[in-house]
Design a protein around this motif. Structure first.
Motif, PDB file in Angstrom:
ATOM      1  N   GLN A   4       0.796  -1.343  -0.218  1.00  0.00           N
ATOM      2  CA  GLN A   4       0.019   0.007   0.108  1.00  0.00           C
ATOM      3  C   GLN A   4       0.902   1.174   0.001  1.00  0.00           C
ATOM      4  N   ALA A   5       0.894   2.035  -1.126  1.00  0.00           N
ATOM      5  CA  ALA A   5       1.642   3.183  -1.160  1.00  0.00           C
ATOM      6  C   ALA A   5       0.883   4.393  -1.056  1.00  0.00           C
ATOM      7  N   SER A   6       1.537   5.085  -0.305  1.00  0.00           N
ATOM      8  CA  SER A   6       0.832   6.649  -0.002  1.00  0.00           C
ATOM      9  C   SER A   6       1.884   7.834   0.241  1.00  0.00           C
ATOM     10  N   GLY A   7       1.241   9.028   0.313  1.00  0.00           N
ATOM     11  CA  GLY A   7       2.010  10.237   0.558  1.00  0.00           C
ATOM     12  C   GLY A   7       2.486  10.854  -0.574  1.00  0.00           C
ATOM     13  N   GLY A   8       1.872  10.730  -1.799  1.00  0.00           N
ATOM     14  CA  GLY A   8       1.793  11.659  -3.059  1.00  0.00           C
ATOM     15  C   GLY A   8       1.021  12.897  -2.756  1.00  0.00           C
ATOM     16  N   GLY A   9       1.248  13.883  -3.661  1.00  0.00           N
ATOM     17  CA  GLY A   9       0.740  15.166  -3.517  1.00  0.00           C
ATOM     18  C   GLY A   9       1.369  15.961  -4.496  1.00  0.00           C
ATOM     19  N   ALA A  13       8.557  23.366  -6.702  1.00  0.00           N
ATOM     20  CA  ALA A  13       9.738  22.885  -7.142  1.00  0.00           C
ATOM     21  C   ALA A  13      10.515  23.383  -6.196  1.00  0.00           C
ATOM     22  N   GLY A  14      11.571  22.487  -5.645  1.00  0.00           N
ATOM     23  CA  GLY A  14      12.402  22.562  -4.541  1.00  0.00           C
ATOM     24  C   GLY A  14      11.785  22.273  -3.138  1.00  0.00           C
ATOM     25  N   GLY A  15      10.648  21.616  -3.105  1.00  0.00           N
ATOM     26  CA  GLY A  15      10.016  21.217  -1.876  1.00  0.00           C
ATOM     27  C   GLY A  15      10.133  19.642  -1.777  1.00  0.00           C
ATOM     28  N   SER A  16       9.419  19.103  -0.779  1.00  0.00           N
ATOM     29  CA  SER A  16       9.839  17.687  -0.240  1.00  0.00           C
ATOM     30  C   SER A  16       8.577  16.888  -0.191  1.00  0.00           C
ATOM     31  N   LEU A  17       8.692  15.674  -0.120  1.00  0.00           N
ATOM     32  CA  LEU A  17       7.613  15.007  -0.096  1.00  0.00           C
ATOM     33  C   LEU A  17       8.117  13.530   0.694  1.00  0.00           C
ATOM     34  N   ARG A  18       7.359  12.601   1.285  1.00  0.00           N
ATOM     35  CA  ARG A  18       7.806  11.332   1.865  1.00  0.00           C
ATOM     36  C   ARG A  18       6.697  10.533   1.482  1.00  0.00           C
ATOM     37  N   LEU A  19       7.107   9.367   0.731  1.00  0.00           N
ATOM     38  CA  LEU A  19       6.018   8.314   0.253  1.00  0.00           C
ATOM     39  C   LEU A  19       6.565   7.232   1.339  1.00  0.00           C
ATOM     40  N   GLU A  88      10.525  17.464 -13.424  1.00  0.00           N
ATOM     41  CA  GLU A  88      10.606  16.147 -14.217  1.00  0.00           C
ATOM     42  C   GLU A  88      10.429  15.044 -13.169  1.00  0.00           C
ATOM     43  N   ASP A  89      10.102  15.233 -11.824  1.00  0.00           N
ATOM     44  CA  ASP A  89      10.131  14.215 -10.968  1.00  0.00           C
ATOM     45  C   ASP A  89       8.404  13.775 -10.762  1.00  0.00           C
ATOM     46  N   THR A  90       7.629  14.661 -11.588  1.00  0.00           N
ATOM     47  CA  THR A  90       6.428  14.328 -11.746  1.00  0.00           C
ATOM     48  C   THR A  90       5.980  13.087 -12.314  1.00  0.00           C
ATOM     49  N   ALA A  91       5.343  12.396 -11.560  1.00  0.00           N
ATOM     50  CA  ALA A  91       4.902  10.940 -12.095  1.00  0.00           C
ATOM     51  C   ALA A  91       4.108  10.200 -10.992  1.00  0.00           C
ATOM     52  N   SER A  92       3.162   8.992 -11.425  1.00  0.00           N
ATOM     53  CA  SER A  92       2.908   8.111 -10.573  1.00  0.00           C
ATOM     54  C   SER A  92       4.034   7.079  -9.870  1.00  0.00           C
ATOM     55  N   TYR A  93       4.041   6.945  -8.791  1.00  0.00           N
ATOM     56  CA  TYR A  93       5.214   6.405  -7.951  1.00  0.00           C
ATOM     57  C   TYR A  93       4.521   5.003  -7.240  1.00  0.00           C
ATOM     58  N   TYR A  94       5.184   3.996  -7.841  1.00  0.00           N
ATOM     59  CA  TYR A  94       4.788   2.659  -7.503  1.00  0.00           C
ATOM     60  C   TYR A  94       5.950   1.957  -6.522  1.00  0.00           C
ATOM     61  N   CYS A  95       5.638   1.151  -5.622  1.00  0.00           N
ATOM     62  CA  CYS A  95       6.514   0.503  -4.731  1.00  0.00           C
ATOM     63  C   CYS A  95       6.400  -1.145  -5.116  1.00  0.00           C
ATOM     64  N   ALA A  96       7.257  -1.735  -5.143  1.00  0.00           N
ATOM     65  CA  ALA A  96       7.405  -3.213  -5.431  1.00  0.00           C
ATOM     66  C   ALA A  96       8.129  -4.198  -4.654  1.00  0.00           C
ATOM     67  N   GLY A 116      -0.226   2.964  -7.487  1.00  0.00           N
ATOM     68  CA  GLY A 116       0.465   4.177  -7.477  1.00  0.00           C
ATOM     69  C   GLY A 116      -0.237   5.329  -6.725  1.00  0.00           C
ATOM     70  N   THR A 117       1.107   6.137  -6.306  1.00  0.00           N
ATOM     71  CA  THR A 117       0.699   7.444  -5.819  1.00  0.00           C
ATOM     72  C   THR A 117       1.207   8.363  -6.598  1.00  0.00           C
ATOM     73  N   GLN A 118       0.412   9.557  -6.881  1.00  0.00           N
ATOM     74  CA  GLN A 118       0.674  10.610  -7.641  1.00  0.00           C
ATOM     75  C   GLN A 118       1.475  11.595  -6.888  1.00  0.00           C
ATOM     76  N   VAL A 119       2.542  12.099  -7.635  1.00  0.00           N
ATOM     77  CA  VAL A 119       3.602  13.226  -7.269  1.00  0.00           C
ATOM     78  C   VAL A 119       3.419  14.062  -8.495  1.00  0.00           C
ATOM     79  N   THR A 120       3.141  15.445  -8.063  1.00  0.00           N
ATOM     80  CA  THR A 120       3.156  16.492  -9.029  1.00  0.00           C
ATOM     81  C   THR A 120       4.164  17.519  -8.539  1.00  0.00           C
ATOM     82  N   VAL A 121       4.945  17.974  -9.245  1.00  0.00           N
ATOM     83  CA  VAL A 121       5.671  19.144  -8.959  1.00  0.00           C
ATOM     84  C   VAL A 121       5.630  20.263  -9.718  1.00  0.00           C
TER      85      VAL A 121
END
Length: 123
Positions: A4-9, A13-19, A88-96, A116-121
């Protein structure tokens, strides 16, 4: 194994997130957890991986120094700390999870995938 992935948002630019990626269900003696991402119109690409037992890590060159993978052994959870984010880090992020613990960049090595969890920068 369920992941179960979470934490996207949305972040500037220049900011931080933790998935986070929480694993449940069947467990293995040792395994590896990986993070991949896929942007619209692009192929899925490897981001980072960690071996559960040793904590050994492996990063894609494009993210090394900005993204940090870690794990909480007791919580069976992997984290992807994302700093100095770029558009350019904008994407859906998946763990496996790879049940053989190979710490591999090849997505075919991974047996179990989370949603996936969506990250938009924004720039």
């Amino acid at each position: 194994v369920q992941l179960q992935a979470s934490g996207g948002g949305l972040v500037q630019a220049g900011g931080s997130l933790r998935l986070s990626c929480a694993a449940s269900g069947r467990t293995f003696t040792d395994y590896a957890m990986g993070w991949f991402r896929q942007a619209p119109g692009k192929e899925r690409e490897f981001v980072a991986a960690i071996r559960w037992s040793s904590g050994r890590t492996y990063y894609a060159p494009s993210v090394k120094g900005r993204l940090t993978i870690s794990r909480d052994y007791a919580k069976n959870t992997s984290y992807l700390q994302m700093d100095s984010l770029k558009p350019e880090d904008t994407a859906s992020y998946y763990c496996a999870a790879d049940r053989f613990g190979r710490v591999d960049s090849e997505d075919r090595s991974y047996d179990y995938w989370g949603q996936g969890t969506q990250v938009t920068v924004s720039s």
